[in-house]
Scaffold this motif. Structure first.
Motif, PDB file in Angstrom:
ATOM      1  N   ASP A  50      42.381  16.625  63.021  1.00  8.57           N
ATOM      2  CA  ASP A  50      43.486  16.054  61.917  1.00  8.57           C
ATOM      3  C   ASP A  50      44.491  14.596  62.155  1.00  8.57           C
ATOM      4  O   ASP A  50      43.973  13.824  62.246  1.00  8.57           O
ATOM      5  CB  ASP A  50      44.233  16.690  60.986  1.00  8.57           C
ATOM      6  CG  ASP A  50      43.076  17.432  60.249  1.00  8.57           C
ATOM      7  OD1 ASP A  50      41.794  16.632  60.293  1.00  8.57           O
ATOM      8  OD2 ASP A  50      43.536  18.634  59.200  1.00  8.57           O
ATOM      9  N   VAL A  51      45.002  15.316  63.488  1.00 12.72           N
ATOM     10  CA  VAL A  51      46.569  14.195  64.030  1.00 12.72           C
ATOM     11  C   VAL A  51      44.959  12.677  64.948  1.00 12.72           C
ATOM     12  O   VAL A  51      45.613  11.644  64.949  1.00 12.72           O
ATOM     13  CB  VAL A  51      47.023  14.633  64.773  1.00 12.72           C
ATOM     14  CG1 VAL A  51      47.561  13.708  66.067  1.00 12.72           C
ATOM     15  CG2 VAL A  51      47.372  15.880  64.566  1.00 12.72           C
ATOM     16  N   GLN A  52      43.783  13.517  65.336  1.00 19.79           N
ATOM     17  CA  GLN A  52      43.275  12.829  66.350  1.00 19.79           C
ATOM     18  C   GLN A  52      42.604  11.850  65.279  1.00 19.79           C
ATOM     19  O   GLN A  52      42.484  10.301  65.569  1.00 19.79           O
ATOM     20  CB  GLN A  52      42.544  12.960  67.146  1.00 19.79           C
ATOM     21  CG  GLN A  52      42.974  13.621  68.557  1.00 19.79           C
ATOM     22  CD  GLN A  52      44.107  12.813  69.557  1.00 19.79           C
ATOM     23  OE1 GLN A  52      43.358  11.940  69.743  1.00 19.79           O
ATOM     24  NE2 GLN A  52      45.592  13.262  69.232  1.00 19.79           N
ATOM     25  N   ARG A  53      41.910  12.490  64.411  1.00 21.63           N
ATOM     26  CA  ARG A  53      41.473  11.928  62.777  1.00 21.63           C
ATOM     27  C   ARG A  53      42.566  10.527  62.373  1.00 21.63           C
ATOM     28  O   ARG A  53      41.701   9.502  62.803  1.00 21.63           O
ATOM     29  CB  ARG A  53      40.724  12.109  62.246  1.00 21.63           C
ATOM     30  CG  ARG A  53      40.191  11.353  61.051  1.00 21.63           C
ATOM     31  CD  ARG A  53      39.271  12.493  60.140  1.00 21.63           C
ATOM     32  NE  ARG A  53      40.691  13.196  59.440  1.00 21.63           N
ATOM     33  CZ  ARG A  53      40.013  14.157  58.670  1.00 21.63           C
ATOM     34  NH1 ARG A  53      39.023  14.703  58.495  1.00 21.63           N
ATOM     35  NH2 ARG A  53      40.919  15.310  57.833  1.00 21.63           N
ATOM     36  N   GLU A  54      43.558  10.346  61.967  1.00 22.44           N
ATOM     37  CA  GLU A  54      44.200   9.932  61.832  1.00 22.44           C
ATOM     38  C   GLU A  54      44.541   9.106  62.838  1.00 22.44           C
ATOM     39  O   GLU A  54      45.441   7.912  62.103  1.00 22.44           O
ATOM     40  CB  GLU A  54      45.788  10.947  61.161  1.00 22.44           C
ATOM     41  CG  GLU A  54      45.471  11.245  60.382  1.00 22.44           C
ATOM     42  CD  GLU A  54      46.688  12.206  59.044  1.00 22.44           C
ATOM     43  OE1 GLU A  54      48.011  12.104  60.453  1.00 22.44           O
ATOM     44  OE2 GLU A  54      46.593  12.895  58.941  1.00 22.44           O
ATOM     45  N   LEU A  55      45.049   9.238  64.229  1.00 21.65           N
ATOM     46  CA  LEU A  55      45.829   8.900  65.472  1.00 21.65           C
ATOM     47  C   LEU A  55      43.792   6.990  65.225  1.00 21.65           C
ATOM     48  O   LEU A  55      44.688   6.269  65.538  1.00 21.65           O
ATOM     49  CB  LEU A  55      45.433   9.042  66.142  1.00 21.65           C
ATOM     50  CG  LEU A  55      45.945   7.971  67.454  1.00 21.65           C
ATOM     51  CD1 LEU A  55      47.364   6.677  67.512  1.00 21.65           C
ATOM     52  CD2 LEU A  55      46.136   8.993  68.403  1.00 21.65           C
ATOM     53  N   LEU A  56      42.735   7.707  65.417  1.00 22.86           N
ATOM     54  CA  LEU A  56      41.245   7.061  65.273  1.00 22.86           C
ATOM     55  C   LEU A  56      41.353   6.094  64.325  1.00 22.86           C
ATOM     56  O   LEU A  56      41.389   4.618  64.631  1.00 22.86           O
ATOM     57  CB  LEU A  56      40.593   7.622  65.440  1.00 22.86           C
ATOM     58  CG  LEU A  56      38.945   6.626  65.598  1.00 22.86           C
ATOM     59  CD1 LEU A  56      39.048   6.187  66.889  1.00 22.86           C
ATOM     60  CD2 LEU A  56      38.121   7.758  65.522  1.00 22.86           C
ATOM     61  N   ALA A  57      42.243   6.491  62.748  1.00 23.87           N
ATOM     62  CA  ALA A  57      41.774   5.199  61.623  1.00 23.87           C
ATOM     63  C   ALA A  57      42.563   4.293  62.024  1.00 23.87           C
ATOM     64  O   ALA A  57      42.280   2.931  61.312  1.00 23.87           O
ATOM     65  CB  ALA A  57      42.554   6.075  60.668  1.00 23.87           C
ATOM     66  N   HIS A  58      44.522   4.242  62.233  1.00 20.59           N
ATOM     67  CA  HIS A  58      44.598   3.562  62.697  1.00 20.59           C
ATOM     68  C   HIS A  58      44.692   2.683  63.995  1.00 20.59           C
ATOM     69  O   HIS A  58      44.940   1.284  63.696  1.00 20.59           O
ATOM     70  CB  HIS A  58      46.348   4.367  62.514  1.00 20.59           C
ATOM     71  CG  HIS A  58      47.527   3.407  62.917  1.00 20.59           C
ATOM     72  ND1 HIS A  58      48.441   2.806  62.143  1.00 20.59           N
ATOM     73  CD2 HIS A  58      48.379   3.741  64.477  1.00 20.59           C
ATOM     74  CE1 HIS A  58      49.004   1.934  62.956  1.00 20.59           C
ATOM     75  NE2 HIS A  58      49.469   2.473  64.222  1.00 20.59           N
ATOM     76  N   THR A  59      44.495   3.733  64.941  1.00 16.96           N
ATOM     77  CA  THR A  59      44.350   2.117  66.034  1.00 16.96           C
ATOM     78  C   THR A  59      42.319   1.193  65.464  1.00 16.96           C
ATOM     79  O   THR A  59      42.720   0.060  65.983  1.00 16.96           O
ATOM     80  CB  THR A  59      43.466   3.059  66.907  1.00 16.96           C
ATOM     81  OG1 THR A  59      44.090   3.847  67.894  1.00 16.96           O
ATOM     82  CG2 THR A  59      43.245   2.250  67.850  1.00 16.96           C
TER      83      THR A  59
END
Length: 84
Positions: A50-59
């Protein structure tokens, strides 16, 4: 993480088998074998995912903003060249 859940399900099934079968060592050995196999897999926890998914969305959002900014700057540069 799917690994522990699967191990618990398999463990409960093996417990049922072991209750009706005197081969309790089989359950212990199978759990150890499965635990070892899952331990070698490259699995991540749900929280890490979930953290990586949020980071990817932000990126992705930041990339879209930067692309828009570059496009705007390129338009300004083209206008300045046309005026000169």
């Amino acid at each position: 993480m799917a690994g522990p859940r699967i191990l618990d399900e398999i463990g409960s099934k093996l417990s049922e088998l072991a209750a009706s079968n005197p081969a309790r060592d089989f359950e212990k050995n199978a759990k150890a074998l499965l635990g070892s196999m899952f331990g070698r897999l490259d699995l991540v926890t749900r929280e890490e995912f979930d953290v990586q998914r949020e980071l990817l969305a932000h990126t992705r959002q930041k990339l879209a903003e930067l692309e828009d900014r570059v496009a705007g700057l390129e338009r300004e540069l083209a206008r300045a060249r046309d005026e000169a």
